[in-house]
Enzyme design. Structure first.
Site, PDB file in Angstrom:
ATOM      1  N   LYS A  53       0.841  -1.208   0.000  1.00  0.00           N
ATOM      2  CA  LYS A  53       0.000   0.000   0.000  1.00  0.00           C
ATOM      3  C   LYS A  53       0.872   1.251   0.000  1.00  0.00           C
ATOM      4  O   LYS A  53       0.628   2.198  -0.743  1.00  0.00           O
ATOM      5  CB  LYS A  53      -0.913  -0.009   1.239  1.00  0.00           C
ATOM      6  CG  LYS A  53      -2.058  -1.010   1.111  1.00  0.00           C
ATOM      7  CD  LYS A  53      -2.784  -1.257   2.430  1.00  0.00           C
ATOM      8  CE  LYS A  53      -3.851  -2.333   2.258  1.00  0.00           C
ATOM      9  NZ  LYS A  53      -4.455  -2.807   3.493  1.00  0.00           N
ATOM     10  N   GLN A  97      -4.926  -1.319   9.795  1.00  0.00           N
ATOM     11  CA  GLN A  97      -4.756  -2.645   9.190  1.00  0.00           C
ATOM     12  C   GLN A  97      -5.326  -3.732  10.114  1.00  0.00           C
ATOM     13  O   GLN A  97      -5.008  -3.776  11.303  1.00  0.00           O
ATOM     14  CB  GLN A  97      -3.257  -2.895   8.920  1.00  0.00           C
ATOM     15  CG  GLN A  97      -2.934  -4.196   8.225  1.00  0.00           C
ATOM     16  CD  GLN A  97      -3.440  -4.249   6.781  1.00  0.00           C
ATOM     17  OE1 GLN A  97      -3.371  -3.293   6.041  1.00  0.00           O
ATOM     18  NE2 GLN A  97      -3.978  -5.398   6.398  1.00  0.00           N
ATOM     19  N   ASP A 120     -10.852   3.320   4.227  1.00  0.00           N
ATOM     20  CA  ASP A 120     -11.071   1.878   4.072  1.00  0.00           C
ATOM     21  C   ASP A 120     -12.569   1.566   4.077  1.00  0.00           C
ATOM     22  O   ASP A 120     -12.973   0.434   3.802  1.00  0.00           O
ATOM     23  CB  ASP A 120     -10.375   1.134   5.220  1.00  0.00           C
ATOM     24  CG  ASP A 120      -9.578  -0.060   4.732  1.00  0.00           C
ATOM     25  OD1 ASP A 120      -9.460  -0.218   3.501  1.00  0.00           O
ATOM     26  OD2 ASP A 120      -9.089  -0.822   5.574  1.00  0.00           O
TER      27      ASP A 120
END
Ligand code: NDP
Length: 285
Positions: A53, A97, A120
Site C-alpha cells: 500500500k 490494518q 477503508d
C-alpha cells in the site's frame, strides 16, 4: 470458448493514472494528499499488505506514513494515535490494518476514525451511507470490483448478480454496490441450500468465501462474468482464489485471475479514496 481474462494489474495501473492526475491537480493548489496506515502487532501477511500500500501511494506521489505499534499496545494508546491523526490536517486518510490483537475491541476503535478520513470504508457511518446509496468511501475491495466491471464495460443493469460471502468488508458492501448499479442481487452464504442453483443463474458471480477453488466450472452459467476475490495459499506454495480457474475459464465469458485480478484493484481504490478525501477536505468538487 475460453473466457476473456480481466487483467486487474493493467486496469489498476490505468485507473491509478487517473487518480494520479487528480492528486497532481491538488498538489498544484498546495495540497498533498496524505495517508496514515496503522499496524498493530507482527502479522507477516499484514506487513506485506502495508508495504505494498505504501509503495503504491509513493508511486502516485501521495504522502504516506506507517505507524507500527507493538502487539501489546493498549487500546488507550491506539485511541490516542487515532485521535492525533484525526486532528492532523496533513492526513486525509487513516487505515487501520486488520486483524488487530484479540485484546483490542476492533468495532470500538474503527468507530474512532473520523468518517471523513475513513478511506477503508469500515466505519458504521460509511457502511450506512453505502446502504442508503449516499456512498462516501466504499470499502476498497468491492469498490475495486465495481471499477473492474466498469472499466471492462460489463453491464450490471438488470443483470442477475450473485455474491457468495457476506463479510462486512467484502460480501455485504459488494452486494450494495451491485444493487446501486441496478443488478438483481442474491447473497449466498455457508448456510445457502443448493448453492449451484443460484450460481447457475448468475450473469455476474462474485466469490469471496476464503475457500480455495470452491466454485467449479459446472457451477457457472455459460458466458457469465466471474470475479474471484479469494486469496488462498495452498500447502504446495501456490496462490489460488476461491474459484477453480482452470475449469471455470472454459465456461465463463470473463474471469479474474488470482493473482493479478481483484488484488491490485484493492490498493488502487485505497489511493482513489485517499485522493477523494483530500479533495473533499479542500472543497474541490
Ligand atoms: P470471511 O471469512 O469474513 O467471509 C467468508 C464468507 O464466505 C462468509 O460469509 C461465509 O458464510 C461464506 N462462505 C464460506 N464458505 C462458504 C461456502 N462453502 N458456501 C457459501 N458461502 C461460504 O472472508 P472475507 O470476506 O474477509 O474474505 C473472503 C476472501 O477474500 C478470502 O479469501 C480473503 O483472503 C479474500 N480477500 C481478498 C482481498 C483482495 O484484496 N483481493 C481483500 C479481502 C479479502 P457465513 O457467513 O455463513 O459463514
Amino acid at each position: 470458448m475460453a473466457a476473456r481474462i480481466i487483467d486487474g494489474k493493467l486496469i489498476s495501473e490505468r485507473v491509478r493514472g487517473k487518480w494520479k492526475e487528480r492528486a497532481t491537480a491538488l498538489k498544484q493548489k498546495g495540497i498533498l494528499p496524505g495517508l496514515a496506515v496503522i499496524i498493530v502487532g507482527d502479522d507477516p501477511a499484514s506487513k506485506v499488505y502495508v508495504r505494498s500500500k505504501i509503495k503504491i501511494c509513493h508511486d502516485v506521489g501521495l504522502h504516506s506514513e506507517v505507524h507500527e505499534l507493538p502487539e501489546d499496545t493498549t487500546e488507550e494508546a491506539l485511541t490516542d494515535l487515532i485521535k492525533r491523526l484525526n486532528d492532523n490536517p496533513g492526513i486525509h486518510g487513516i487505515l487501520l490494518q486488520l486483524p488487530l490483537p484479540a485484546h483490542i475491541n476492533k468495532e470500538k476503535v474503527l468507530e474512532l476514525i473520523d468518517v471523513n478520513k475513513d478511506v477503508d470504508g469500515h466505519h458504521n457511518y460509511n457502511i450506512g451511507a453505502l446502504v442508503t446509496g449516499n456512498t462516501v468511501f466504499p470499502p476498497c475491495t468491492p469498490y475495486g470490483v465495481q471499477c473492474l466491471l466498469k472499466e471492462m464495460d460489463i453491464p450490471t443493469d438488470g443483470q442477475n448478480a450473485v455474491v457468495i460471502g457476506r463479510s462486512n468488508i467484502v460480501g455485504k458492501p459488494m452486494a450494495m454496490l451491485l444493487l446501486q448499479d441496478n443488478a438483481t442481487v442474491t447473497i449466498c452464504t455457508s448456510r445457502t441450500r443448493d448453492l449451484t442453483q443460484f450460481t447457475l443463474n448468475a450473469d455476474i458471480l462474485v466469490v469471496a468465501t476464503g475457500k480455495a477453488q470452491m466454485v467449479t466450472g459446472d457451477m457457472v452459467k455459460p458466458g457469465a462474468t466471474v470475479i474471484d476475490v479469494g486469496i488462498n495459499h495452498l500447502p504446495d506454495g501456490r496462490l489460488v482464489g476461491d474459484v477453480d480457474y482452470e475449469s471455470v475459464k472454459e465456461v465463463a465469458g470473463y474471469i479474474t485471475p488470482v493473482p493479478g485480478g481483484v488484488g491490485p484493484m484493492t490498493i488502487t481504490m485505497l489511493v482513489a479514496n485517499t485522493v477523494a478525501a483530500a479533495e473533499r477536505a479542500a472543497g474541490v468538487a
